[in-house]
Design an enzyme around this catalytic site. Structure first.
Site, PDB file in Angstrom:
ATOM      1  N   LYS A  64       0.856  -1.186   0.000  1.00  0.00           N
ATOM      2  CA  LYS A  64       0.000   0.000   0.000  1.00  0.00           C
ATOM      3  C   LYS A  64       0.897   1.242   0.000  1.00  0.00           C
ATOM      4  O   LYS A  64       1.895   1.279   0.735  1.00  0.00           O
ATOM      5  CB  LYS A  64      -0.897  -0.029   1.239  1.00  0.00           C
ATOM      6  CG  LYS A  64      -1.929   1.089   1.310  1.00  0.00           C
ATOM      7  CD  LYS A  64      -2.895   0.874   2.471  1.00  0.00           C
ATOM      8  CE  LYS A  64      -3.949   1.946   2.553  1.00  0.00           C
ATOM      9  NZ  LYS A  64      -4.941   1.693   3.620  1.00  0.00           N
ATOM     10  N   SER A  71     -10.231  -0.408   6.846  1.00  0.00           N
ATOM     11  CA  SER A  71      -9.586  -0.240   5.532  1.00  0.00           C
ATOM     12  C   SER A  71      -8.933  -1.487   4.945  1.00  0.00           C
ATOM     13  O   SER A  71      -8.519  -1.473   3.776  1.00  0.00           O
ATOM     14  CB  SER A  71      -8.550   0.879   5.585  1.00  0.00           C
ATOM     15  OG  SER A  71      -9.197   2.124   5.635  1.00  0.00           O
ATOM     16  N   SER A 110      -9.686   1.931   2.777  1.00  0.00           N
ATOM     17  CA  SER A 110      -8.821   2.712   1.927  1.00  0.00           C
ATOM     18  C   SER A 110      -7.815   1.884   1.139  1.00  0.00           C
ATOM     19  O   SER A 110      -7.212   2.391   0.190  1.00  0.00           O
ATOM     20  CB  SER A 110      -8.044   3.730   2.765  1.00  0.00           C
ATOM     21  OG  SER A 110      -7.222   3.068   3.711  1.00  0.00           O
TER      22      SER A 110
END
Lengths: 467, 54
Positions: A74, A173, A149
């Site tokens: 990420k 997330s 997210s």
């Protein structure tokens, strides 16, 4: 292909890391223009790391199950000499001179880094509809959101662009994109995995964890990720591992497990198709030998309030230096969330922390009655990109609030939570469940989640975007 | 506790109607939950003076 399958194939010399890596890079080239999962692709670095991994295996050096496995990170985890944006304009040009501990640990375990995946701006939202880098698209329907997210990580794994990916979870997330994209994911107990080098959103709610095809793979990732880190004082000294699941103990686990189905809150106000898929899955696992009990959980809205106050104030503290001077560099939704946090009085934050301790005691005692709690992750399947409200049971609800109201409270507790893919709605959209476990009972929770997943024996449908 | 939205606006934080509603809901909720707090409990659990390593 899962990590476990690839790892076995590597050791049987049926495939090498360079081939696995090239296959992922080809898929990225083919799909990324359409789905926007990756922010940065580090193809040359990946090829070099894969070649080294193959060389080590040939010479007898085996770093374990992640050796030679191509993964993605990420884009809020700092990576040495590789841009790390947090999906924001604020950090568009930030190139760290160090690796986050989680990146370093996975590299030490032999994983190959393919690149950095996109996310909701500053990880502060669930749509991954990013105003600076474009919308990340759901591979089951590119007109829908992948969740967030950690949206890019989820899309990368769901489509085979990577065999696994890292995510972060401050209010769902990891679990929300796992649900919307049909994946497994794991939010470990707070303090188990270092946050050092992860650009923060809310210090005491942020967790780093994996997104994978299966729970077995999540456990393999956690084995590499977990452990005390002197650079992150929130990490604990205790070693609650190993986390790798015992694939031979599925029946035994099912016979012993006691799973609580909440009578209140979690199954209220959820879409009927989503509810049906979850209850059918639970029924299958009960038939396979697991014991389910119904019970009323302590009021989750209390937890959500504590999580919201904590989140708002901590996120405001992180962004205070930037939001004042560079407001126009923030997307409207993120600026709005930060402004709410700026408005919360300091005394309320302190009271929220006192309540958090109290609620932790209440939930810990409650979890003595069962091994884990089964809940939906989201009350709906993936909404459309740009959709701001959704009708559930005849009432309209904000998509962002709906997507997180069943998961964000667990971050205030810090307890572990697994996301498991359990089926599809009639429209073909994935549905997941959340299993909430006891603090530092991560190994046991992963074993239960693996048994659940195995008993369900769900036949995964290929993502339409890949076919 | 002072009215959160008024206090925010006094500090120059402009709030729209949705933000105001969310803040009001949070304020109401945290005020109700205060009944659960053990006021004898030390809230500063996160602060410790670090000992020098020996």
């Amino acid at each position: 292909m899962t990590i476990a399958e690839a790892s076995a194939a590597l050791r049987a010399r049926q495939v090498c890391s360079v081939e696995l890596t090239e296959a992922c890079l080809q898929r990225i080239e083919q799909l990324n223009p359409k789905l926007n999962a990756f922010m940065t692709v580090t193809a040359d670095l990946a090829r070099a790391q894969a070649a080294r991994a193959d060389g080590e295996l040939r010479s007898g050096r085996d770093r374990g199950p992640l050796h030679g496995i191509p993964i993605a990170h990420k884009d809020l985890l700092c990576t040495l000499n590789v841009r790390t944006t947090s999906g924001s304009r604020i950090f568009t040009d930030y190139v760290p001179d160090f690796d986050a501990t989680s990146v370093d640990r996975l590299a030490q375990a032999g994983a190959v880094m393919l690149g950095k995946t996109g996310l909701h701006e500053h990880a502060c939202g669930v749509t991954s509809d990013n105003p600076h880098f474009g919308s990340i698209r759901n591979p089951y329907d590119p007109e829908r959101i992948p969740g967030g997210s950690s949206g890019g990580s989820a899309v990368a794994v769901a489509t085979g662009m990577a065999l696994a990916a890292t995510g972060s979870d401050t209010g769902g997330s990891i679990r929300v994109p796992a649900h919307y994209c049909g994946l497994a994911g794991f939010k470990p107990t707070y303090g188990l995995v270092s946050k050092y080098g992860a650009l923060p959103l809310a210090f005491s709610l942020d967790h780093i964890g994996p997104l994978t095809q299966t729970i077995e793979d999540s456990a393999l990732m956690l084995d590499a990720l977990a452990g005390h880190d002197p650079k992150d004082p929130s990490t604990v000294q205790r070693d609650a591992g190993p986390y790798a699941v015992n694939t031979d103990a599925v029946q035994e686990t099912l016979r012993q497990v006691r799973i609580l189905l909440p009578r209140n809150f979690y199954f209220e106000n959820i879409d009927t198709d989503v509810k049906r898929v979850i209850l059918l899955a639970a029924q299958s696992v009960e038939t396979a030998g697991a014991t389910f009990v119904m019970g009323a959980v302590p009021e989750p809205n209390q937890l959500n309030t504590v999580a919201n106050v904590t989140f708002g104030v901590e996120a405001a503290a992180v962004h205070e230096p930037y939001i004042r001077k560079r407001r126009s560099d923030y997307g409207a939704d993120v600026a709005s969330v930060i402004d709410i946090g700026r408005a919360i009085p300091g005394a309320a934050y302190v009271q929220a922390q006192r309540l958090r301790t109290r609620l932790q005691q209440v939930w810990r005692m409650f979890l003595d009655k069962s091994d884990c709690i089964l809940t939906p992750i989201c009350p709906i399947a993936a909404p459309h990109i740009g959709q701001t409200t959704v009708g559930i049971g005849g009432q309209m609800e904000d998509v962002r609030i709906a997507s997180t109201r069943l998961v964000r409270g667990v971050n205030a507790l810090g307890f572990p939570a697994a996301a498991i893919h359990v089926g599809y709605t009639p429209a073909g959209l994935p549905v997941g469940i959340q299993l909430i476990g006891r603090p530092f009972g991560d190994a046991r929770l992963l074993q239960i989640a693996h048994a659940f997943e195995t008993a369900l024996a769900l036949e995964k449908r290929p993502c339409p975007a890949v076919v | 506790m002072a009215d959160w939205t008024q206090a925010a606006e006094a500090r120059g934080i402009e709030l729209n109607e949705t933000q105001r509603q969310r803040l009001e809901a949070m304020e109401k909720s945290i005020t109700l939950l205060s009944a659960m707090i053990d006021w004898k409990e030390e809230p500063c659990q996160y602060f410790r003076v670090q000992e020098d390593p020996e």
